[in-house]
Design a protein around this motif. Structure first.
Motif, PDB file in Angstrom:
ATOM      1  N   ALA A 103      -3.690   0.685  -9.094  1.00 18.45           N
ATOM      2  CA  ALA A 103      -2.572   1.527  -8.659  1.00 18.45           C
ATOM      3  C   ALA A 103      -2.887   2.148  -7.295  1.00 18.45           C
ATOM      4  O   ALA A 103      -1.997   2.307  -6.452  1.00 18.45           O
ATOM      5  CB  ALA A 103      -2.299   2.616  -9.692  1.00 18.45           C
ATOM      6  N   LEU A 104      -4.156   2.477  -7.064  1.00 22.55           N
ATOM      7  CA  LEU A 104      -4.547   3.050  -5.780  1.00 22.55           C
ATOM      8  C   LEU A 104      -4.304   2.049  -4.653  1.00 22.55           C
ATOM      9  O   LEU A 104      -3.781   2.408  -3.597  1.00 22.55           O
ATOM     10  CB  LEU A 104      -6.017   3.482  -5.798  1.00 22.55           C
ATOM     11  N   ALA A 105      -4.679   0.789  -4.886  1.00 21.60           N
ATOM     12  CA  ALA A 105      -4.431  -0.236  -3.862  1.00 21.60           C
ATOM     13  C   ALA A 105      -2.942  -0.310  -3.548  1.00 21.60           C
ATOM     14  O   ALA A 105      -2.545  -0.473  -2.395  1.00 21.60           O
ATOM     15  CB  ALA A 105      -4.957  -1.593  -4.323  1.00 21.60           C
ATOM     16  N   GLU A 106      -2.113  -0.186  -4.556  1.00 16.37           N
ATOM     17  CA  GLU A 106      -0.662  -0.230  -4.350  1.00 16.37           C
ATOM     18  C   GLU A 106      -0.188   0.999  -3.574  1.00 16.37           C
ATOM     19  O   GLU A 106       0.666   0.896  -2.690  1.00 16.37           O
ATOM     20  CB  GLU A 106       0.044  -0.333  -5.704  1.00 16.37           C
ATOM     21  N   LEU A 107      -0.781   2.159  -3.871  1.00 19.91           N
ATOM     22  CA  LEU A 107      -0.397   3.387  -3.149  1.00 19.91           C
ATOM     23  C   LEU A 107      -0.743   3.299  -1.659  1.00 19.91           C
ATOM     24  O   LEU A 107      -0.060   3.892  -0.829  1.00 19.91           O
ATOM     25  CB  LEU A 107      -1.065   4.612  -3.768  1.00 19.91           C
ATOM     26  N   PHE A 108      -1.810   2.568  -1.336  1.00 29.72           N
ATOM     27  CA  PHE A 108      -2.171   2.402   0.068  1.00 29.72           C
ATOM     28  C   PHE A 108      -1.047   1.723   0.851  1.00 29.72           C
ATOM     29  O   PHE A 108      -0.985   1.815   2.067  1.00 29.72           O
ATOM     30  CB  PHE A 108      -3.438   1.553   0.221  1.00 29.72           C
ATOM     31  N   TYR A 109      -0.167   1.013   0.159  1.00 30.02           N
ATOM     32  CA  TYR A 109       0.929   0.291   0.804  1.00 30.02           C
ATOM     33  C   TYR A 109       2.280   1.003   0.673  1.00 30.02           C
ATOM     34  O   TYR A 109       3.254   0.552   1.229  1.00 30.02           O
ATOM     35  CB  TYR A 109       1.039  -1.135   0.226  1.00 30.02           C
ATOM     36  N   ASP A 110       2.315   2.091  -0.063  1.00 29.87           N
ATOM     37  CA  ASP A 110       3.561   2.834  -0.262  1.00 29.87           C
ATOM     38  C   ASP A 110       3.887   3.591   1.025  1.00 29.87           C
ATOM     39  O   ASP A 110       3.148   4.500   1.412  1.00 29.87           O
ATOM     40  CB  ASP A 110       3.402   3.809  -1.432  1.00 29.87           C
ATOM     41  N   PRO A 111       4.998   3.240   1.692  1.00 27.81           N
ATOM     42  CA  PRO A 111       5.297   3.881   2.981  1.00 27.81           C
ATOM     43  C   PRO A 111       5.440   5.402   2.882  1.00 27.81           C
ATOM     44  O   PRO A 111       5.098   6.112   3.826  1.00 27.81           O
ATOM     45  CB  PRO A 111       6.616   3.246   3.424  1.00 27.81           C
ATOM     46  N   THR A 122     -10.017  10.026   2.965  1.00 27.63           N
ATOM     47  CA  THR A 122     -10.879   9.775   4.114  1.00 27.63           C
ATOM     48  C   THR A 122     -12.132  10.642   4.041  1.00 27.63           C
ATOM     49  O   THR A 122     -12.059  11.844   3.834  1.00 27.63           O
ATOM     50  CB  THR A 122     -10.130  10.028   5.438  1.00 27.63           C
ATOM     51  N   GLY A 123     -13.266   9.969   4.188  1.00 32.32           N
ATOM     52  CA  GLY A 123     -14.552  10.664   4.128  1.00 32.32           C
ATOM     53  C   GLY A 123     -15.075  10.842   2.712  1.00 32.32           C
ATOM     54  O   GLY A 123     -16.235  11.190   2.518  1.00 32.32           O
ATOM     55  N   VAL A 124     -14.215  10.624   1.718  1.00 29.90           N
ATOM     56  CA  VAL A 124     -14.619  10.748   0.320  1.00 29.90           C
ATOM     57  C   VAL A 124     -14.704   9.363  -0.319  1.00 29.90           C
ATOM     58  O   VAL A 124     -15.690   9.003  -0.950  1.00 29.90           O
ATOM     59  CB  VAL A 124     -13.609  11.624  -0.469  1.00 29.90           C
ATOM     60  N   PHE A 125     -13.658   8.580  -0.121  1.00 32.74           N
ATOM     61  CA  PHE A 125     -13.569   7.279  -0.760  1.00 32.74           C
ATOM     62  C   PHE A 125     -13.317   6.163   0.239  1.00 32.74           C
ATOM     63  O   PHE A 125     -13.621   5.017  -0.030  1.00 32.74           O
ATOM     64  CB  PHE A 125     -12.456   7.315  -1.813  1.00 32.74           C
ATOM     65  N   VAL A 126     -12.747   6.490   1.375  1.00 29.65           N
ATOM     66  CA  VAL A 126     -12.503   5.509   2.433  1.00 29.65           C
ATOM     67  C   VAL A 126     -13.040   6.051   3.752  1.00 29.65           C
ATOM     68  O   VAL A 126     -13.079   7.259   3.957  1.00 29.65           O
ATOM     69  CB  VAL A 126     -10.992   5.140   2.572  1.00 29.65           C
ATOM     70  N   PRO A 132      -5.790  -0.378   5.043  1.00 27.06           N
ATOM     71  CA  PRO A 132      -5.752  -1.254   3.867  1.00 27.06           C
ATOM     72  C   PRO A 132      -5.285  -2.673   4.191  1.00 27.06           C
ATOM     73  O   PRO A 132      -5.669  -3.618   3.504  1.00 27.06           O
ATOM     74  CB  PRO A 132      -4.774  -0.562   2.922  1.00 27.06           C
ATOM     75  N   GLU A 133      -4.514  -2.828   5.251  1.00 26.65           N
ATOM     76  CA  GLU A 133      -4.032  -4.162   5.626  1.00 26.65           C
ATOM     77  C   GLU A 133      -5.170  -5.052   6.123  1.00 26.65           C
ATOM     78  O   GLU A 133      -5.074  -6.268   6.079  1.00 26.65           O
ATOM     79  CB  GLU A 133      -2.948  -4.052   6.710  1.00 26.65           C
ATOM     80  N   VAL A 138      -8.757  -4.925  -1.051  1.00 21.23           N
ATOM     81  CA  VAL A 138      -7.621  -4.067  -1.396  1.00 21.23           C
ATOM     82  C   VAL A 138      -6.372  -4.931  -1.562  1.00 21.23           C
ATOM     83  O   VAL A 138      -5.596  -4.744  -2.512  1.00 21.23           O
ATOM     84  CB  VAL A 138      -7.398  -2.960  -0.331  1.00 21.23           C
ATOM     85  N   GLN A 139      -6.181  -5.897  -0.691  1.00 20.46           N
ATOM     86  CA  GLN A 139      -5.022  -6.788  -0.818  1.00 20.46           C
ATOM     87  C   GLN A 139      -5.091  -7.586  -2.122  1.00 20.46           C
ATOM     88  O   GLN A 139      -4.093  -7.733  -2.824  1.00 20.46           O
ATOM     89  CB  GLN A 139      -4.961  -7.735   0.377  1.00 20.46           C
ATOM     90  N   ASP A 140      -6.287  -8.081  -2.454  1.00 20.14           N
ATOM     91  CA  ASP A 140      -6.452  -8.901  -3.657  1.00 20.14           C
ATOM     92  C   ASP A 140      -6.278  -8.123  -4.953  1.00 20.14           C
ATOM     93  O   ASP A 140      -5.893  -8.695  -5.969  1.00 20.14           O
ATOM     94  CB  ASP A 140      -7.835  -9.561  -3.677  1.00 20.14           C
ATOM     95  N   VAL A 141      -6.587  -6.842  -4.927  1.00 25.83           N
ATOM     96  CA  VAL A 141      -6.548  -6.061  -6.162  1.00 25.83           C
ATOM     97  C   VAL A 141      -5.193  -5.373  -6.389  1.00 25.83           C
ATOM     98  O   VAL A 141      -4.989  -4.699  -7.388  1.00 25.83           O
ATOM     99  CB  VAL A 141      -7.735  -5.061  -6.222  1.00 25.83           C
TER     100      VAL A 141
END
Length: 173
Positions: A103-111, A122-126, A132-133, A138-141
């Motif tokens: 779901a997180l990977a999908e949220l990265f693409y939610d405009p 940022t700085g915590v997990f990425v 993400p593009e 991230v694209q595969d998952v």
């Protein structure tokens, strides 16, 4: 290990296994930042083969994976090895696997949420400047990706015992 992680996450488990005289190997795909999950699964296959030959071990293995690492192992065993079943695996243990996509990977693409999500992580997990593009894992998952569809279509192998450990991140981000 999982996405954006490293094999050091197993540093507390490895000594326990060694103390119980259970041999353990760690696959590291941190040097494959530009690879997609199928490419990493191929590398995992090579790693298992080389390590088996070096150790002189021909029996079945137990695989313990975290997060996306589980999808990578599943891709190897279910899609690439699938019906051939050359890889001898007794059990696959997935800790917090995104088996149907993230779901997180999908949220990265939610405009509407992308900037907020990336900003909070940022700085915590990425890393700073995360795109993400440009991240093939991230694209595969993403739940609707071709890789996730291949996993769903392949199904689980009847010769492997699957175990899933559900996890939660109790730290507020």
């Amino acid at each position: 290990h999982g996405w954006n992680s490293h094999p050091g996450i197993w540093n507390r488990l490895s000594p326990l296994l060694a103390g119980a005289e259970i041999p353990a190997w760690k696959f590291d795909f941190t040097g494959m930042r530009d690879a997609d999950m199928p490419e990493i699964a191929e590398a995992l296959s090579g790693y298992i083969d080389t390590t088996r030959r070096t150790a002189g071990y021909t029996g079945p293995v137990d695989i313990v994976c975290h997060s996306v690492g589980t999808c990578i192992a599943r891709y190897l065993f279910e899609v690439l090895d699938g019906e051939a079943r050359h890889e001898k695996v007794r059990q696959l243990i997935g800790i917090g696997p995104p088996n149907n996509g993230s779901a997180l990977a999908e949220l990265f693409y939610d405009p509407g949420r992308r900037a907020e999500i990336i900003g909070r992580l940022t700085g915590v997990f990425v890393p700073e400047g995360f795109d993400p593009e440009a991240d093939r894992i991230v694209q595969d998952v993403r739940p609707g990706s071709a890789v996730m569809q291949q996993l769903r279509s392949a199904g689980t192998r009847p010769d492997i015992t699957y175990r899933v450990i559900v996890t939660a991140n109790l730290k507020k981000v």
